[in-house]
Structures are given as C-alpha cells and as structure tokens.
Design a protein around this motif. Sequence first.
Motif, short mmCIF file in Angstrom:
data_model
loop_
_atom_site.label_atom_id
_atom_site.label_comp_id
_atom_site.label_asym_id
_atom_site.label_seq_id
_atom_site.Cartn_x
_atom_site.Cartn_y
_atom_site.Cartn_z
N UNK A 76 0.84 -1.21 0.00
CA UNK A 76 0.00 0.00 0.00
C UNK A 76 0.87 1.25 0.00
N UNK A 77 1.93 1.23 0.81
CA UNK A 77 2.83 2.38 0.87
C UNK A 77 3.54 2.60 -0.46
N UNK A 78 4.02 1.52 -1.06
CA UNK A 78 4.70 1.63 -2.36
C UNK A 78 3.78 2.15 -3.45
N UNK A 79 2.55 1.65 -3.48
CA UNK A 79 1.59 2.13 -4.48
C UNK A 79 1.27 3.60 -4.27
N UNK A 80 1.14 3.99 -3.00
CA UNK A 80 0.83 5.40 -2.70
C UNK A 80 1.95 6.32 -3.18
N UNK A 81 3.21 5.91 -2.96
CA UNK A 81 4.35 6.73 -3.41
C UNK A 81 4.34 6.87 -4.93
N UNK A 82 4.08 5.77 -5.62
CA UNK A 82 4.08 5.82 -7.09
C UNK A 82 2.93 6.68 -7.62
N UNK A 83 1.79 6.60 -6.97
CA UNK A 83 0.65 7.42 -7.40
C UNK A 83 0.95 8.90 -7.17
N UNK A 84 1.61 9.22 -6.05
CA UNK A 84 2.00 10.62 -5.81
C UNK A 84 2.94 11.12 -6.91
N UNK A 85 3.88 10.26 -7.33
CA UNK A 85 4.80 10.65 -8.41
C UNK A 85 4.03 10.88 -9.71
N UNK A 86 3.06 10.03 -9.99
CA UNK A 86 2.27 10.18 -11.21
C UNK A 86 1.49 11.49 -11.19
N UNK A 87 0.92 11.83 -10.04
CA UNK A 87 0.16 13.08 -9.94
C UNK A 87 1.07 14.28 -10.17
N UNK A 88 2.33 14.20 -9.69
CA UNK A 88 3.27 15.30 -9.94
C UNK A 88 3.62 15.39 -11.41
N UNK A 89 3.74 14.24 -12.09
CA UNK A 89 4.11 14.24 -13.50
C UNK A 89 2.98 14.69 -14.41
N UNK A 90 1.73 14.54 -13.94
CA UNK A 90 0.58 14.88 -14.78
C UNK A 90 0.65 16.32 -15.28
N UNK A 91 1.04 17.23 -14.39
CA UNK A 91 1.05 18.65 -14.75
C UNK A 91 2.46 19.18 -14.93
N UNK A 92 3.42 18.27 -15.11
CA UNK A 92 4.79 18.68 -15.36
C UNK A 92 5.21 18.34 -16.77
N UNK A 93 6.50 18.46 -17.02
CA UNK A 93 7.05 18.13 -18.33
C UNK A 93 7.45 16.66 -18.32
#
Length: 333
Positions: A158-175
């Motif tokens: 659960x912790x690993x998935x949460x970290x990866x989802x946070x990274x994806x959310x940051x990438x959504x509005x980045x380059x």
Amino acid sequence: MALIDNGVYVHGRRVETPKNLDETYRSLDAHGGIAWIGLYRPSPVEVASVAREFDLHPLAVEDALSGHQRSKVERYGDTLFAVLRPARYRDEQESIEFGELHLFVGPDFVVTIRHAESPDLAAVRRRMEAHPELLAMGPEAVFYAILDEVVDGYEPIVTGLLNDIDEIEDQLFGDSDDDALSRRIYELSREVINFQRAVHPLAGMLEWLRRGSEKYRIDEELQRSLRDVLDHVIRVNERVDSFRAILENALTVHSALVARRQTEAGLAQNDEIKKISSWAAIIFAPTLVGTVYGMNFEVMPELHWAHGYPMAIGAMAAFAVGLYGVFKYKKWL
C-alpha cells in the motif's frame, strides 16, 4: 528438500523436530499435541502422504497440487482448507510479486504448502514459539497468526503504491513524456487490479470465520485477533479501491491534457499556415502582373504607353497593400 520446518508441540512447546514426514506421524501419535508441518513446493508423493495421514479431502489436495488458486477458505469436516495470496512490492519495477500459500488446519495439525518465497513463515513460527501460551490454543492460533502475517505484508505494498501514485500526480502537470506516463499509469492500474483480486476475498473469508467462531468454540482471545485482522483487511481494501479510482481519474485527466496540448499545437500550426498563405497571396498579386507584362508579345498596347511602367508598379503595390490590409483585418497576420 520440500520439508522446510517441522515440529510437534505439546502445551505450546516444541517437543520434537522430526526429520521427515513419517517421523512426524509417529511423534504425533506418541506425544499427542499438534504437528506443524511446513512444505515448500512439495512433490505429489509428499502431499499424498500428508493427505493419507490426516484424511484430507481430495478436492483440497488437488487444489494444493495444481496451485494458481484464488484466495478462499473451505471446510471439509473438521479440517479447514485455505488459500492465501501473500505479496511483496518491487519498487524499481513498480510491480507486485504474488505468492500462493495453502493451509490445512485440523484438530491436531497445521500443514502449510508454499508455492513462492513469501510469506516468511519462519518468522511466524519464531513468534509463536516465543509465546507458548498462544501455541497452546491449538492449530487455530497458528492459522490466525499466519493470516496476520500475510495481511501485515500488504502494508508495504500500500505504501509503495501510494508513493508511485504521488509521483504520477506530480508528472501529470509537469514536463513528462506522454507515452511513458500513459504506460506507467496503465501498468500501475493493472497491478492495483491484481492486488484487489488477492485482497478483496479476504474480508468475506474472515467474516465467515468470525461467524463460525461460536460454533467451533474458538478461544475468545483468538476471536479478538481475528477481528483485528479483519479490520486491517477492510482498511487495505478501502485504500486499494481509492488507488484504483485515483488511477482511473489520472488516466482520464492525462488523456484530456494530451488532447488539449494536441489541440493547442494544431491551432498554432493553423496560425502559421494562415501567415504563410497570406504572404503567398500578397506576393502572388505582383508576380501575376509582372508575369503578364513579361510575356514579350509584340502587340501589347501598354508596352509603348508612357505611363505603362508606373501603372504596372502601382497595380502591384495596390494589390499587395490591399491584400495585406485584408489579412491584417482578419488577424491572419
């Protein structure tokens, strides 16, 4: 060797560590108590030996041999048969590695059959042996301890998935590379779905066990442990459900952002085409006039007219300025 650990326990304490299955059967007959047999990828002959000794149901034995079962629990007479899906998260690959654990729990025995490295049942055995009062409660105590170990192993996932989802959310509005991000969201969604398939049946299984506690006279302390494991499973299920919803939304948002960027690129390209077309039209008008008077025909009255040249230049300039004004007004330039 398929026999990983093997012990006979009386009043919660190990009285013998047989070297093979036949010694285990003899020791259990001699001492009483319970036998806890741990097998890792056993052969059909070894499983058949255990099945004969403890009168295991053929359907459960067939499932244990074939593997690739969903999480479930079934009762055959006095014997419980359970399939659990332990798992661990590989952060670098962003993937979940699933194992498969089969348990036979009877009045005086616990047989565990692992088809993968996880979970670490040696840790469960050490913890139980350090508390003989728990082992003295019988095979159900061992079963619940293994359940607790498997469910606790879900927390790092659960912790690993949460970290990866946070990274994806940051990438959504980045380059970020759109193709790479889409693939990452899709692959992580697939892992979450597989994790759901492993975890979701546990809530029903544990509730079924809880309802049967009174009928099979399960110790009150074990019932509390079972409720604690059930609460943990419910929390994990809620988190995993939210992860799937977030990833679905992320994929939708990403698709919308990609479409918007493509639309903006298309509009920018249209503006460039308009500019090029406008200048081409402006240049075309003088070119047309110049081409007409450059054909070198002998009978062209304007060629011998004194004002022919100024008129030709004026016509070219008038066409060019007029077209420039029109395109400027329409905001093509």
